[in-house]
Write an enzyme that holds these catalytic residues in place. Structure first.
Site, PDB file in Angstrom:
ATOM      1  N   ARG A 143      15.770  -2.678  -4.734  1.00 32.79           N
ATOM      2  CA  ARG A 143      14.478  -3.256  -5.144  1.00 32.79           C
ATOM      3  C   ARG A 143      14.488  -3.596  -6.630  1.00 32.79           C
ATOM      4  O   ARG A 143      13.996  -4.656  -7.039  1.00 32.79           O
ATOM      5  CB  ARG A 143      13.350  -2.276  -4.817  1.00 32.79           C
ATOM      6  CG  ARG A 143      11.948  -2.800  -5.133  1.00 32.79           C
ATOM      7  CD  ARG A 143      10.861  -1.914  -4.558  1.00 32.79           C
ATOM      8  NE  ARG A 143      10.905  -1.940  -3.103  1.00 32.79           N
ATOM      9  CZ  ARG A 143      11.372  -0.938  -2.341  1.00 32.79           C
ATOM     10  NH1 ARG A 143      11.834   0.174  -2.894  1.00 32.79           N
ATOM     11  NH2 ARG A 143      11.385  -1.037  -1.027  1.00 32.79           N
TER      12      ARG A 143
ATOM     13  N   ILE B 151       2.833   4.002  -1.647  1.00 28.88           N
ATOM     14  CA  ILE B 151       2.741   4.642  -2.961  1.00 28.88           C
ATOM     15  C   ILE B 151       4.092   4.656  -3.671  1.00 28.88           C
ATOM     16  O   ILE B 151       4.182   4.434  -4.883  1.00 28.88           O
ATOM     17  CB  ILE B 151       2.197   6.082  -2.840  1.00 28.88           C
ATOM     18  CG1 ILE B 151       0.777   6.072  -2.239  1.00 28.88           C
ATOM     19  CG2 ILE B 151       2.187   6.767  -4.196  1.00 28.88           C
ATOM     20  CD1 ILE B 151      -0.226   5.298  -3.067  1.00 28.88           C
ATOM     21  N   GLY B 152       5.172   4.918  -2.922  1.00 28.31           N
ATOM     22  CA  GLY B 152       6.501   4.943  -3.523  1.00 28.31           C
ATOM     23  C   GLY B 152       6.900   3.595  -4.085  1.00 28.31           C
ATOM     24  O   GLY B 152       7.387   3.491  -5.213  1.00 28.31           O
TER      25      GLY B 152
ATOM     26  N   ASP C 254      10.287  -7.002   1.007  1.00 32.43           N
ATOM     27  CA  ASP C 254      10.627  -6.381   2.277  1.00 32.43           C
ATOM     28  C   ASP C 254      12.026  -5.825   2.113  1.00 32.43           C
ATOM     29  O   ASP C 254      12.895  -6.459   1.504  1.00 32.43           O
ATOM     30  CB  ASP C 254      10.568  -7.373   3.438  1.00 32.43           C
ATOM     31  CG  ASP C 254      10.663  -6.652   4.783  1.00 32.43           C
ATOM     32  OD1 ASP C 254       9.949  -5.654   4.972  1.00 32.43           O
ATOM     33  OD2 ASP C 254      11.461  -7.073   5.644  1.00 32.43           O
TER      34      ASP C 254
ATOM     35  N   GLU D 141       1.326  -8.733   9.890  1.00 28.66           N
ATOM     36  CA  GLU D 141       2.366  -8.434  10.867  1.00 28.66           C
ATOM     37  C   GLU D 141       3.700  -8.981  10.375  1.00 28.66           C
ATOM     38  O   GLU D 141       3.858 -10.180  10.159  1.00 28.66           O
ATOM     39  CB  GLU D 141       2.032  -9.061  12.223  1.00 28.66           C
ATOM     40  CG  GLU D 141       3.027  -8.679  13.300  1.00 28.66           C
ATOM     41  CD  GLU D 141       2.701  -9.292  14.653  1.00 28.66           C
ATOM     42  OE1 GLU D 141       3.483  -9.053  15.601  1.00 28.66           O
ATOM     43  OE2 GLU D 141       1.688 -10.001  14.751  1.00 28.66           O
TER      44      GLU D 141
ATOM     45  N   LYS E  50      16.865   5.300 -10.783  1.00 32.28           N
ATOM     46  CA  LYS E  50      16.723   4.512  -9.555  1.00 32.28           C
ATOM     47  C   LYS E  50      16.402   3.055  -9.884  1.00 32.28           C
ATOM     48  O   LYS E  50      16.925   2.137  -9.252  1.00 32.28           O
ATOM     49  CB  LYS E  50      15.635   5.106  -8.663  1.00 32.28           C
ATOM     50  CG  LYS E  50      15.502   4.391  -7.321  1.00 32.28           C
ATOM     51  CD  LYS E  50      14.475   5.040  -6.418  1.00 32.28           C
ATOM     52  CE  LYS E  50      14.411   4.332  -5.068  1.00 32.28           C
ATOM     53  NZ  LYS E  50      13.389   4.908  -4.170  1.00 32.28           N
TER      54      LYS E  50
ATOM     55  N   GLY F 140      11.128   7.361   1.985  1.00 30.54           N
ATOM     56  CA  GLY F 140      11.918   6.756   3.054  1.00 30.54           C
ATOM     57  C   GLY F 140      13.235   7.481   3.303  1.00 30.54           C
ATOM     58  O   GLY F 140      13.277   8.702   3.443  1.00 30.54           O
ATOM     59  N   TYR F 141      14.320   6.715   3.313  1.00 30.06           N
ATOM     60  CA  TYR F 141      15.648   7.265   3.606  1.00 30.06           C
ATOM     61  C   TYR F 141      16.361   7.776   2.355  1.00 30.06           C
ATOM     62  O   TYR F 141      17.530   8.190   2.431  1.00 30.06           O
ATOM     63  CB  TYR F 141      16.509   6.194   4.287  1.00 30.06           C
ATOM     64  CG  TYR F 141      15.982   5.743   5.639  1.00 30.06           C
ATOM     65  CD1 TYR F 141      16.244   6.478   6.791  1.00 30.06           C
ATOM     66  CD2 TYR F 141      15.219   4.585   5.752  1.00 30.06           C
ATOM     67  CE1 TYR F 141      15.764   6.067   8.028  1.00 30.06           C
ATOM     68  CE2 TYR F 141      14.727   4.160   6.987  1.00 30.06           C
ATOM     69  CZ  TYR F 141      15.004   4.908   8.123  1.00 30.06           C
ATOM     70  OH  TYR F 141      14.531   4.502   9.350  1.00 30.06           O
TER      71      TYR F 141
ATOM     72  N   THR G 189       0.837  -1.195   0.000  1.00 31.08           N
ATOM     73  CA  THR G 189       0.000   0.000   0.000  1.00 31.08           C
ATOM     74  C   THR G 189       0.876   1.251   0.000  1.00 31.08           C
ATOM     75  O   THR G 189       0.378   2.367   0.068  1.00 31.08           O
ATOM     76  CB  THR G 189      -0.929   0.025   1.233  1.00 31.08           C
ATOM     77  OG1 THR G 189      -0.126  -0.095   2.418  1.00 31.08           O
ATOM     78  CG2 THR G 189      -1.935  -1.126   1.182  1.00 31.08           C
TER      79      THR G 189
END
EC number: 3.6.1.66
Length: 199
Positions: free
Chosen positions: A183, A12-13, A71, A42, A177, A155-156, A10
């Protein structure tokens, strides 16, 4: 009929990056929101791969669609690999923003000698309704810098710097990117499977 592929995020990035990476494949790409699938998985695995597998399998079972999940985390050498699996929950505040997380990380690095070497790690898992699973994991190396640069990504990204590029992750275009990120490399590793899946 076009084969559907569920992208179990979920964020968006992430959605933007993954949809761009898979746009040449003959799939109808969907997110949980597109099929009204509201689930909170979880992430209690002890590795990136375990968390990605948990998300992929859970969403695959619920949707009965081929499902891709990932992840990822940031590992900083000066912090002994932190924030790692807790990259999104690093501050301890569930309502923390990306900006809050970046500031918290930089506060932890104050006084530590530079360069602050770091790497992003990403694990990707493809789960199929017939029970088969495929996975790939990859990394990209860089360093953390104390001043944010760039408006892209999430994020970072604004403080993750590529010395060889002379830019932060947030200064790169989506095309750039998706050529060098953790990723992108993990998903590229699983593309041959995606091109050949039969469900």
């Amino acid at each position: 009929m076009t084969q559907k592929l569920l992208i179990a995020t979920t964020n968006i990035g992430k959605r933007t990056e993954i949809f761009d990476l898979l746009k040449s494949l003959p799939f109808e790409l969907l997110t949980p929101d597109d099929i009204s699938l509201d689930m909170d998985v979880e992430e209690n695995g002890t590795t990136y791969l375990a968390n990605a597998r948990l998300k992929a399998q859970t969403f695959c079972r619920a949707s009965q669609l081929p499902t891709l999940a990932d992840d990822a985390g940031l590992e900083v050498a000066a912090l002994h690999g932190q924030p790692g699996l807790r990259s999104h929950r690093f501050t301890g505040d569930v309502n923390a923003s990306d900006s809050d997380r970046r500031r918290f990380l930089l506060s932890k690095l104050e006084g530590k000698p530079r360069p602050w070497n770091a790497r992003f790690v990403c694990a990707v898992v493809l789960a199929l309704p017939n029970g088969r699973r495929y996975s790939c994991e990859d990394v990209c190396e860089g360093e953390i810098i104390p001043t944010e640069r760039g408006d892209n990504g999430f994020g970072y990204d604004p403080i993750f710097y590529f010395p060889q590029e002379g830019q932060t992750m947030a200064e790169l275009s989506l095309y750039e990117k998706n050529r060098i990120s953790h990723r992108a490399k993990a998903i590229q590793g699983i593309l041959p499977i995606l091109k050949d899946i039969r469900v």
